[in-house]
Design an enzyme around this catalytic site. Sequence first.
Site, PDB file in Angstrom:
ATOM      1  N   ASN A  39       0.809  -1.226   0.000  1.00 23.45           N
ATOM      2  CA  ASN A  39       0.000   0.000   0.000  1.00 23.45           C
ATOM      3  C   ASN A  39       0.840   1.273   0.000  1.00 23.45           C
ATOM      4  O   ASN A  39       0.314   2.373  -0.046  1.00 23.45           O
ATOM      5  CB  ASN A  39      -0.961  -0.003   1.189  1.00 23.45           C
ATOM      6  CG  ASN A  39      -2.071  -1.024   0.996  1.00 23.45           C
ATOM      7  OD1 ASN A  39      -2.176  -1.626  -0.065  1.00 23.45           O
ATOM      8  ND2 ASN A  39      -2.885  -1.225   2.016  1.00 23.45           N
ATOM      9  N   ARG A  89     -16.896   0.274  -3.805  1.00 24.59           N
ATOM     10  CA  ARG A  89     -15.734   1.118  -3.513  1.00 24.59           C
ATOM     11  C   ARG A  89     -15.984   2.483  -4.161  1.00 24.59           C
ATOM     12  O   ARG A  89     -15.408   2.797  -5.205  1.00 24.59           O
ATOM     13  CB  ARG A  89     -14.430   0.505  -4.063  1.00 24.59           C
ATOM     14  CG  ARG A  89     -14.120  -0.931  -3.650  1.00 24.59           C
ATOM     15  CD  ARG A  89     -13.486  -1.121  -2.307  1.00 24.59           C
ATOM     16  NE  ARG A  89     -12.149  -0.655  -2.078  1.00 24.59           N
ATOM     17  CZ  ARG A  89     -11.078  -1.438  -1.907  1.00 24.59           C
ATOM     18  NH1 ARG A  89     -11.161  -2.734  -2.075  1.00 24.59           N
ATOM     19  NH2 ARG A  89      -9.906  -0.926  -1.580  1.00 24.59           N
ATOM     20  N   PRO A  90     -16.851   3.320  -3.596  1.00 20.62           N
ATOM     21  CA  PRO A  90     -17.143   4.607  -4.220  1.00 20.62           C
ATOM     22  C   PRO A  90     -15.912   5.523  -4.236  1.00 20.62           C
ATOM     23  O   PRO A  90     -14.970   5.302  -3.453  1.00 20.62           O
ATOM     24  CB  PRO A  90     -18.236   5.206  -3.333  1.00 20.62           C
ATOM     25  CG  PRO A  90     -18.185   4.468  -2.054  1.00 20.62           C
ATOM     26  CD  PRO A  90     -17.532   3.145  -2.307  1.00 20.62           C
ATOM     27  N   ASP A 116      -7.519  -4.719   7.263  1.00 17.78           N
ATOM     28  CA  ASP A 116      -6.765  -5.742   6.518  1.00 17.78           C
ATOM     29  C   ASP A 116      -6.244  -6.862   7.423  1.00 17.78           C
ATOM     30  O   ASP A 116      -5.823  -7.912   6.940  1.00 17.78           O
ATOM     31  CB  ASP A 116      -5.575  -5.096   5.781  1.00 17.78           C
ATOM     32  CG  ASP A 116      -6.033  -4.278   4.587  1.00 17.78           C
ATOM     33  OD1 ASP A 116      -7.228  -4.320   4.254  1.00 17.78           O
ATOM     34  OD2 ASP A 116      -5.193  -3.579   3.977  1.00 17.78           O
ATOM     35  N   ARG A 125      -1.623 -11.185  -5.286  1.00 13.78           N
ATOM     36  CA  ARG A 125      -1.729  -9.721  -5.471  1.00 13.78           C
ATOM     37  C   ARG A 125      -0.935  -8.979  -4.407  1.00 13.78           C
ATOM     38  O   ARG A 125      -0.464  -7.867  -4.636  1.00 13.78           O
ATOM     39  CB  ARG A 125      -3.202  -9.290  -5.328  1.00 13.78           C
ATOM     40  CG  ARG A 125      -4.050  -9.446  -6.555  1.00 13.78           C
ATOM     41  CD  ARG A 125      -5.394  -8.776  -6.330  1.00 13.78           C
ATOM     42  NE  ARG A 125      -5.195  -7.495  -5.681  1.00 13.78           N
ATOM     43  CZ  ARG A 125      -5.906  -7.043  -4.637  1.00 13.78           C
ATOM     44  NH1 ARG A 125      -6.888  -7.762  -4.137  1.00 13.78           N
ATOM     45  NH2 ARG A 125      -5.655  -5.867  -4.109  1.00 13.78           N
TER      46      ARG A 125
HETATM   47  C1  UD1 Z   1      -6.833   1.323   1.328  1.00 12.63           C
HETATM   48  C2  UD1 Z   1      -5.935   0.109   1.252  1.00 12.63           C
HETATM   49  C3  UD1 Z   1      -6.693  -1.137   1.700  1.00 12.63           C
HETATM   50  C4  UD1 Z   1      -7.283  -0.937   3.088  1.00 12.63           C
HETATM   51  C5  UD1 Z   1      -8.111   0.358   3.135  1.00 12.63           C
HETATM   52  C6  UD1 Z   1      -8.590   0.700   4.532  1.00 12.63           C
HETATM   53  C7  UD1 Z   1      -4.445   0.651  -0.568  1.00 12.63           C
HETATM   54  C8  UD1 Z   1      -3.976   0.356  -1.946  1.00 12.63           C
HETATM   55  N1  UD1 Z   1      -5.492  -0.058  -0.128  1.00 12.63           N
HETATM   56  O1  UD1 Z   1      -7.907   1.120   0.425  1.00 12.63           O
HETATM   57  O2  UD1 Z   1      -5.754  -2.228   1.742  1.00 12.63           O
HETATM   58  O3  UD1 Z   1      -8.138  -2.016   3.393  1.00 12.63           O
HETATM   59  O4  UD1 Z   1      -7.299   1.471   2.674  1.00 12.63           O
HETATM   60  O5  UD1 Z   1      -7.527   0.770   5.421  1.00 12.63           O
HETATM   61  O6  UD1 Z   1      -3.872   1.456   0.131  1.00 12.63           O
HETATM   62  N2  UD1 Z   1     -15.042   5.340   0.757  1.00 12.63           N
HETATM   63  C9  UD1 Z   1     -16.094   6.111   0.329  1.00 12.63           C
HETATM   64  N3  UD1 Z   1     -15.857   7.067  -0.617  1.00 12.63           N
HETATM   65  C10 UD1 Z   1     -14.628   7.295  -1.150  1.00 12.63           C
HETATM   66  C11 UD1 Z   1     -13.541   6.500  -0.694  1.00 12.63           C
HETATM   67  C12 UD1 Z   1     -13.777   5.527   0.259  1.00 12.63           C
HETATM   68  O7  UD1 Z   1     -17.227   5.928   0.770  1.00 12.63           O
HETATM   69  O8  UD1 Z   1     -14.474   8.182  -2.000  1.00 12.63           O
HETATM   70  C13 UD1 Z   1     -15.273   4.271   1.758  1.00 12.63           C
HETATM   71  C14 UD1 Z   1     -14.982   2.860   1.186  1.00 12.63           C
HETATM   72  O9  UD1 Z   1     -16.084   2.368   0.496  1.00 12.63           O
HETATM   73  C15 UD1 Z   1     -14.662   2.068   2.434  1.00 12.63           C
HETATM   74  C16 UD1 Z   1     -13.998   3.107   3.336  1.00 12.63           C
HETATM   75  O10 UD1 Z   1     -14.347   4.386   2.817  1.00 12.63           O
HETATM   76  O11 UD1 Z   1     -15.833   1.594   3.016  1.00 12.63           O
HETATM   77  C17 UD1 Z   1     -12.493   2.985   3.418  1.00 12.63           C
HETATM   78  O12 UD1 Z   1     -11.942   3.118   2.126  1.00 12.63           O
HETATM   79  P1  UD1 Z   1     -10.503   3.748   1.864  1.00 12.63           P
HETATM   80  O13 UD1 Z   1      -9.906   4.184   3.148  1.00 12.63           O
HETATM   81  O14 UD1 Z   1     -10.642   4.739   0.761  1.00 12.63           O
HETATM   82  O15 UD1 Z   1      -9.719   2.485   1.353  1.00 12.63           O
HETATM   83  P2  UD1 Z   1      -8.847   2.353   0.029  1.00 12.63           P
HETATM   84  O16 UD1 Z   1      -8.017   3.573  -0.167  1.00 12.63           O
HETATM   85  O17 UD1 Z   1      -9.695   1.898  -1.096  1.00 12.63           O
END
Ligand code: UD1
Length: 414
Positions: free
Chosen positions: A23, A121-122, A303, A395
């Site tokens: 990450n 994943r929005p 995670d 992955r």
């Molecule tokens: C990153 C990590 C992933 C980890 C996650 C949470 C990477 C490549 N991946 O994923 O391994 O599990 O952080 O620690 O770093 N959300 C929204 N709107 C948005 C963005 C996010 O609603 O625009 C929500 C997601 O649906 C989810 C939550 O926020 O429920 C957390 O997501 P986010 O922190 O963004 O995770 P990632 O960056 O996708």
Amino acid sequence: MGAYWIEGGSPLRGELCIHGAKNSILPILAASILTGGVCELHNCPRISDVEAALQILEHLGCRTEAEGQCIRVDTYEAVSRPIGSAMTERMRAAIIFLGPLLARFGRAELSYPGGCALGERPIDLHLMGLRHMGASCDSGEEGVSCTMEQPRAGVIALPYPSVGATENLILAATACPGETVICNGAKEPEILDLVSFLRCCGAQILVQGSVYRIFGGNALHPCSYRIMPDRMEAVSYLAAAAATRGDISLTNVCPEHLTAVLHVLSRGGCEISRGQGKLRLRCDRLCAVSPIRTAPYDGFPTDAQAPIMAALACAKGVSVMEETVFSNRFLHVPALNDMGANIHASRRYAIIHGVRKLHGAMVEATDLRGGAALVIAALAAEGKSRIDKTEHIERGYQDFSGSLQSLGGKLTME
Ligand code: UD1
């Protein structure tokens, strides 16, 4: 499609060196676009998500070269081109290219990675922040197309500390002349690693807890950088040692990044000793720990939920886990139950009645960490297991099977 055959029942013992963080390397590879030169990255994990990120960089006109754990990326001739679904499906974190492409070229277009196994994943928070910086973003059915002709600094308050949104906004803010403030940003160590990389490239960024102040508008230069160790890889081996009643030492780790998980494992009866960049875990039989609630850093990481659940499945007593970060992250539970676990999961909670012994079974990995959890359970189980769809595991783990074999795990790849 790959599979592992695992003969369970051998305690894991020995020493293992942890690889660089998935990450961390993914956003840093995307960030290299900002430098327009040759960045040399060390301690890179060679996993399929990294190969997919390199493929995207090549598609964008960059040159990449990988040798062992070192990756060189030359982004001098980079261009902004649409990143299609074939590439975004291979690497769900592809959204992280939005910020750097907007910052360097003022436009970016990419297909959605699509809903994933963990739930929707929005990207609304990414787009909200970019719009604050003057970007205009069109999000259609297929993907998103953004332009940012006149980047502007300002204050952005994130309603939730999304990791990806925080990273994208930091990256885009490097192009905004003046001071951009991101409030309620995520604080995961990998974001701080990205900030350290950007500082090495000449960026001025101040971090005060969950507030990021980016003084943008200046050109960045390439640098040589060492990726931080992967805390989730470390957690997975610790969970495997706890489940198999083993004794392992890990090197190239940052114990301070693992505080929440180490707290759970030591409450469960594991003996843990820490040194500079080192950790040792010894466990007889793990005891139930409750409640465990996933949360953004520095809470218990989502995670780590599946690997630790696999260890708790054969612990003494009843544990309760609450998943608050993703909407659908108990996909591994039916397969753990096929191996003799006694876990009741609803959308948000899992109640884990520890059993004396798990048994071997034929199961399928559904996602990266859930797949690792099945391997951990199979190592602890009596008899033989077959785990299919191990490409999910590859992955995020470099040579998972080889590392477990080196610790005495009886595992072969098909
Ligand atoms: C990153 C990590 C992933 C980890 C996650 C949470 C990477 C490549 N991946 O994923 O391994 O599990 O952080 O620690 O770093 N959300 C929204 N709107 C948005 C963005 C996010 O609603 O625009 C929500 C997601 O649906 C989810 C939550 O926020 O429920 C957390 O997501 P986010 O922190 O963004 O995770 P990632 O960056 O996708």
